[in-house]
Design a protein around this motif. Structure first.
Motif, PDB file in Angstrom:
ATOM      1  N   LEU A   9       0.826  -1.215   0.000  1.00 45.30           N
ATOM      2  CA  LEU A   9       0.000   0.000   0.000  1.00 45.30           C
ATOM      3  C   LEU A   9       0.860   1.265   0.000  1.00 45.30           C
ATOM      4  O   LEU A   9       0.561   2.225  -0.686  1.00 45.30           O
ATOM      5  CB  LEU A   9      -0.945   0.011   1.210  1.00 45.30           C
ATOM      6  N   PHE A  10       1.910   1.265   0.785  1.00 47.68           N
ATOM      7  CA  PHE A  10       2.887   2.357   0.743  1.00 47.68           C
ATOM      8  C   PHE A  10       3.954   1.887  -0.249  1.00 47.68           C
ATOM      9  O   PHE A  10       4.870   1.161   0.098  1.00 47.68           O
ATOM     10  CB  PHE A  10       3.481   2.606   2.130  1.00 47.68           C
ATOM     11  N   LYS A  11       3.763   2.244  -1.501  1.00 46.70           N
ATOM     12  CA  LYS A  11       4.505   1.613  -2.591  1.00 46.70           C
ATOM     13  C   LYS A  11       5.596   2.548  -3.116  1.00 46.70           C
ATOM     14  O   LYS A  11       5.308   3.699  -3.454  1.00 46.70           O
ATOM     15  CB  LYS A  11       3.503   1.352  -3.718  1.00 46.70           C
ATOM     16  N   VAL A  12       6.805   2.055  -3.175  1.00 48.01           N
ATOM     17  CA  VAL A  12       7.935   2.880  -3.609  1.00 48.01           C
ATOM     18  C   VAL A  12       8.600   2.271  -4.833  1.00 48.01           C
ATOM     19  O   VAL A  12       8.927   1.086  -4.838  1.00 48.01           O
ATOM     20  CB  VAL A  12       8.997   2.981  -2.487  1.00 48.01           C
ATOM     21  N   THR A  13       8.792   3.098  -5.851  1.00 50.11           N
ATOM     22  CA  THR A  13       9.587   2.682  -7.010  1.00 50.11           C
ATOM     23  C   THR A  13      10.811   3.584  -7.058  1.00 50.11           C
ATOM     24  O   THR A  13      10.665   4.811  -6.977  1.00 50.11           O
ATOM     25  CB  THR A  13       8.786   2.854  -8.322  1.00 50.11           C
ATOM     26  N   THR A  14      12.001   3.008  -7.146  1.00 44.69           N
ATOM     27  CA  THR A  14      13.186   3.862  -7.310  1.00 44.69           C
ATOM     28  C   THR A  14      13.684   3.722  -8.747  1.00 44.69           C
ATOM     29  O   THR A  14      13.434   2.714  -9.401  1.00 44.69           O
ATOM     30  CB  THR A  14      14.337   3.521  -6.332  1.00 44.69           C
ATOM     31  N   PHE A  15      14.387   4.769  -9.199  1.00 43.79           N
ATOM     32  CA  PHE A  15      14.969   4.715 -10.549  1.00 43.79           C
ATOM     33  C   PHE A  15      16.321   5.420 -10.528  1.00 43.79           C
ATOM     34  O   PHE A  15      16.597   6.209  -9.616  1.00 43.79           O
ATOM     35  CB  PHE A  15      14.026   5.377 -11.578  1.00 43.79           C
ATOM     36  N   GLY A  16      17.125   5.125 -11.536  1.00 43.40           N
ATOM     37  CA  GLY A  16      18.382   5.856 -11.704  1.00 43.40           C
ATOM     38  C   GLY A  16      19.615   5.025 -11.464  1.00 43.40           C
ATOM     39  O   GLY A  16      19.581   3.979 -10.817  1.00 43.40           O
ATOM     40  N   GLU A  17      20.713   5.504 -12.041  1.00 40.75           N
ATOM     41  CA  GLU A  17      22.014   4.848 -11.903  1.00 40.75           C
ATOM     42  C   GLU A  17      23.003   5.827 -11.264  1.00 40.75           C
ATOM     43  O   GLU A  17      22.767   7.029 -11.255  1.00 40.75           O
ATOM     44  CB  GLU A  17      22.565   4.430 -13.275  1.00 40.75           C
ATOM     45  N   SER A  18      24.119   5.262 -10.850  1.00 39.97           N
ATOM     46  CA  SER A  18      25.142   6.047 -10.163  1.00 39.97           C
ATOM     47  C   SER A  18      25.616   7.247 -10.979  1.00 39.97           C
ATOM     48  O   SER A  18      25.793   8.339 -10.456  1.00 39.97           O
ATOM     49  CB  SER A  18      26.325   5.131  -9.854  1.00 39.97           C
ATOM     50  N   HIS A  19      25.870   7.035 -12.283  1.00 40.68           N
ATOM     51  CA  HIS A  19      26.456   8.107 -13.091  1.00 40.68           C
ATOM     52  C   HIS A  19      25.509   8.613 -14.175  1.00 40.68           C
ATOM     53  O   HIS A  19      25.933   9.206 -15.156  1.00 40.68           O
ATOM     54  CB  HIS A  19      27.785   7.646 -13.694  1.00 40.68           C
ATOM     55  N   GLY A  20      24.213   8.341 -14.024  1.00 38.27           N
ATOM     56  CA  GLY A  20      23.235   8.901 -14.956  1.00 38.27           C
ATOM     57  C   GLY A  20      22.939  10.344 -14.568  1.00 38.27           C
ATOM     58  O   GLY A  20      23.588  10.925 -13.699  1.00 38.27           O
ATOM     59  N   LYS A  21      21.936  10.929 -15.208  1.00 41.30           N
ATOM     60  CA  LYS A  21      21.603  12.340 -14.952  1.00 41.30           C
ATOM     61  C   LYS A  21      21.065  12.559 -13.543  1.00 41.30           C
ATOM     62  O   LYS A  21      21.382  13.534 -12.884  1.00 41.30           O
ATOM     63  CB  LYS A  21      20.516  12.769 -15.945  1.00 41.30           C
ATOM     64  N   ALA A  22      20.215  11.632 -13.123  1.00 38.53           N
ATOM     65  CA  ALA A  22      19.562  11.791 -11.825  1.00 38.53           C
ATOM     66  C   ALA A  22      19.049  10.450 -11.347  1.00 38.53           C
ATOM     67  O   ALA A  22      18.993   9.490 -12.113  1.00 38.53           O
ATOM     68  CB  ALA A  22      18.384  12.756 -11.961  1.00 38.53           C
ATOM     69  N   LEU A  23      18.699  10.392 -10.072  1.00 39.49           N
ATOM     70  CA  LEU A  23      17.973   9.224  -9.578  1.00 39.49           C
ATOM     71  C   LEU A  23      16.843   9.735  -8.692  1.00 39.49           C
ATOM     72  O   LEU A  23      16.765  10.927  -8.400  1.00 39.49           O
ATOM     73  CB  LEU A  23      18.897   8.258  -8.843  1.00 39.49           C
ATOM     74  N   GLU A  61      28.779  14.237  -3.484  1.00 39.37           N
ATOM     75  CA  GLU A  61      27.425  14.308  -4.020  1.00 39.37           C
ATOM     76  C   GLU A  61      26.660  15.391  -3.275  1.00 39.37           C
ATOM     77  O   GLU A  61      26.693  15.451  -2.063  1.00 39.37           O
ATOM     78  CB  GLU A  61      26.713  12.966  -3.827  1.00 39.37           C
ATOM     79  N   GLU A  62      25.978  16.225  -4.025  1.00 41.47           N
ATOM     80  CA  GLU A  62      25.180  17.279  -3.399  1.00 41.47           C
ATOM     81  C   GLU A  62      23.937  16.693  -2.743  1.00 41.47           C
ATOM     82  O   GLU A  62      23.481  17.158  -1.717  1.00 41.47           O
ATOM     83  CB  GLU A  62      24.799  18.346  -4.429  1.00 41.47           C
ATOM     84  N   ASP A  63      23.385  15.652  -3.378  1.00 38.74           N
ATOM     85  CA  ASP A  63      22.189  15.002  -2.828  1.00 38.74           C
ATOM     86  C   ASP A  63      21.072  15.976  -2.508  1.00 38.74           C
ATOM     87  O   ASP A  63      20.439  15.897  -1.456  1.00 38.74           O
ATOM     88  CB  ASP A  63      22.545  14.209  -1.549  1.00 38.74           C
ATOM     89  N   ARG A  64      20.834  16.925  -3.398  1.00 37.34           N
ATOM     90  CA  ARG A  64      19.723  17.888  -3.204  1.00 37.34           C
ATOM     91  C   ARG A  64      18.451  17.265  -3.737  1.00 37.34           C
ATOM     92  O   ARG A  64      18.386  16.912  -4.916  1.00 37.34           O
ATOM     93  CB  ARG A  64      19.951  19.168  -4.015  1.00 37.34           C
ATOM     94  N   VAL A  65      17.448  17.148  -2.909  1.00 39.37           N
ATOM     95  CA  VAL A  65      16.211  16.517  -3.362  1.00 39.37           C
ATOM     96  C   VAL A  65      15.208  17.573  -3.809  1.00 39.37           C
ATOM     97  O   VAL A  65      15.141  18.669  -3.253  1.00 39.37           O
ATOM     98  CB  VAL A  65      15.607  15.625  -2.251  1.00 39.37           C
ATOM     99  N   GLU A  66      14.476  17.244  -4.858  1.00 43.29           N
ATOM    100  CA  GLU A  66      13.374  18.107  -5.308  1.00 43.29           C
ATOM    101  C   GLU A  66      12.100  17.291  -5.226  1.00 43.29           C
ATOM    102  O   GLU A  66      12.070  16.145  -5.682  1.00 43.29           O
ATOM    103  CB  GLU A  66      13.563  18.462  -6.785  1.00 43.29           C
ATOM    104  N   ILE A  67      11.059  17.880  -4.675  1.00 45.73           N
ATOM    105  CA  ILE A  67       9.741  17.223  -4.694  1.00 45.73           C
ATOM    106  C   ILE A  67       9.036  17.710  -5.956  1.00 45.73           C
ATOM    107  O   ILE A  67       8.806  18.911  -6.129  1.00 45.73           O
ATOM    108  CB  ILE A  67       8.908  17.567  -3.445  1.00 45.73           C
ATOM    109  N   LEU A  68       8.731  16.779  -6.853  1.00 48.59           N
ATOM    110  CA  LEU A  68       8.122  17.169  -8.131  1.00 48.59           C
ATOM    111  C   LEU A  68       6.596  17.138  -8.094  1.00 48.59           C
ATOM    112  O   LEU A  68       5.944  17.803  -8.891  1.00 48.59           O
ATOM    113  CB  LEU A  68       8.609  16.244  -9.261  1.00 48.59           C
ATOM    114  N   SER A  69       6.038  16.318  -7.205  1.00 55.29           N
ATOM    115  CA  SER A  69       4.580  16.175  -7.213  1.00 55.29           C
ATOM    116  C   SER A  69       4.092  15.611  -5.886  1.00 55.29           C
ATOM    117  O   SER A  69       4.880  15.138  -5.071  1.00 55.29           O
ATOM    118  CB  SER A  69       4.160  15.219  -8.334  1.00 55.29           C
ATOM    119  N   GLY A  70       2.780  15.661  -5.696  1.00 54.06           N
ATOM    120  CA  GLY A  70       2.156  14.993  -4.549  1.00 54.06           C
ATOM    121  C   GLY A  70       2.152  15.802  -3.267  1.00 54.06           C
ATOM    122  O   GLY A  70       1.679  15.310  -2.238  1.00 54.06           O
TER     123      GLY A  70
END
Ligand SMILES: Cc1cc2nc3c(=O)[nH]c(=O)nc-3n(C[C@H](O)[C@H](O)[C@H](O)COP(=O)(O)O)c2cc1C
Length: 350
Positions: A9-23, A61-70
């Motif tokens: 019910l609390f469902k998480v999908t992660t995406f991205g690679e170490s050296h891609g644009k973003a994760l 790594e800057e590790d700056r998170v952006e909330i895009l939605s929700g």
């Protein structure tokens, strides 16, 4: 099928690679009206960030998170929450020499066998960097749990074979290894320095405790809470074993020693680690994860290239000497996700 989504019910999908644009991560099923801002997530990400500790990789790594939605006006809306973390310091040059070689202890060999193609830069999808997305998602689950008075705290109970001799929760934050025994922490640091100096790495054990978890969470039979916790922790690259409560020690006890007697005031001991028949007892939940030594080491190792020719490699890139303490917030995040998921599942029946 793809194995990139976790939870019912609390469902998480992660995406991205170490050296891609973003994760990042998409969280679907988070209830509405939970206070949430980027700062809440950022604080957790900082704990996982490389360079926050001396034993860590020098990748900045800057590790700056952006909330895009929700999220609307500082509150979750009940719609999918998308989180994005850009890879700002992904220097792939160190990895060029590893394009056609399999690093021992890493997923290079298995990813190529599975997909027939692999992103060799920094371990690609199998990189520890992927766990930034888990920590971001876990910080939202943690907020949900906090509203219910549930707390999740991880620490180091063993490193390089040095085990704690006492557990003092107030001492955890007092040293950079997040160890509840300051004396043991000093010995662990020394051992780590020796390993690092010798171009080697060390493993250790993380313990996560959940307090305030109500009795009754967990599902029969395949989604037992301990089964879900074990899967959650085993899904972290580096974790080779999971114990709940007495764990492997239970196999060496007699029934009379292992059973937790019940009195009018409740359970008198907690060898079960807070779960019976896969359902939470309401006691403290105690979970341990055994983490292997970081596979990237300066010392020369034997391997082969993609054609099967023998090679000798030494990994002189940017890597940790031990996955502890960085893995602790990752373990906590995975535990938060499991408890949040089971909390929501329990609400559907009572
Ligand atoms: C937070 C975190 C950071 C990691 N950092 C590194 C690293 O710097 N170098 C490295 O070789 N492995 C690192 N790892 C471990 C590898 O990702 C992992 O051992 C590898 O993908 C193989 O997976 P396995 O250990 O589950 O078999 C890290 C893991 C985590 C969770």
């Amino acid at each position: 099928m793809s194995g990139n989504t976790f939870g019912v019910l609390f469902k998480v999908t992660t995406f991205g690679e170490s050296h891609g644009k973003a994760l990042g991560a998409v969280i679907d099923g988070c209830p509405p009206n939970l206070d949430l801002g980027e700062a809440d997530i950022q604080a957790e990400l900082y704990r996982r960030k490389p360079g926050a500790h001396k034993a860590s990789t020098s990748r900045k790594e800057e590790d700056r998170v952006e909330i895009l939605s929700g999220v609307f006006e500082g509150k979750t809306t009940g719609t999918p929450i998308a989180l994005l973390i850009h890879n700002t310091d992904a220097d792939s040059r160190d990895y060029e020499q590893l394009r056609d070689v399999f690093r021992p202890g890493q997923g290079d060999f298995t990813y190529l066998k599975k997909y027939g193609i692999r992103d060799h830069r920094g371990g690609g999808r199998a990189s520890g960097r992927e766990t930034a997305a888990r920590v971001a998602a876990g910080s939202i689950a943690r907020k949900l749990l906090a509203r219910e008075g549930i707390e999740v705290v991880g620490c180091t109970v063993e490193l390089g074979g040095i085990a704690i001799e006492r557990y003092s929760r107030t001492d955890i934050a007092g040293n950079r290894l997040l160890c509840p025994d300051p004396g043991a922490a000093k010995r662990m640091e020394q051992k780590l320095e020796e390993a690092r100096g010798g171009g080697d790495s060390l493993g250790g054990i993380v313990e996560v405790r959940v307090t305030g978890c109500p009795a009754g969470l967990g599902e029969p039979v395949f989604d037992k809470i301990d089964a879900d916790l074990a899967k959650a922790l085993m899904s972290i690259g580096t974790v080779k074993g999971v114990e709940i409560g007495a764990g492997f020690e239970a196999a060496r006890m007699k029934g009379s020693e292992c059973n937790d007697p019940i009195g009018p005031g409740g359970f008198k001991t907690n060898h079960a680690g807070g779960t019976l028949a896969g359902i939470a007892t309401g006691q403290e939940m105690i979970i341990r994860a055994a983490c292997k030594p970081i596979p990237s080491i300066d010392l020369e190792q034997e391997t082969v290239d993609v054609q099967g020719n023998p090679q000798k490699i030494s990994i002189r890139g940017r890597h940790d000497a031990c996955v502890i303490p960085r893995v602790i917030p990752v373990c906590e995040a995975m535990v938060c996700l499991v408890i949040a998921d089971h909390l929501l599942r329990q609400r559907t029946i009572r």
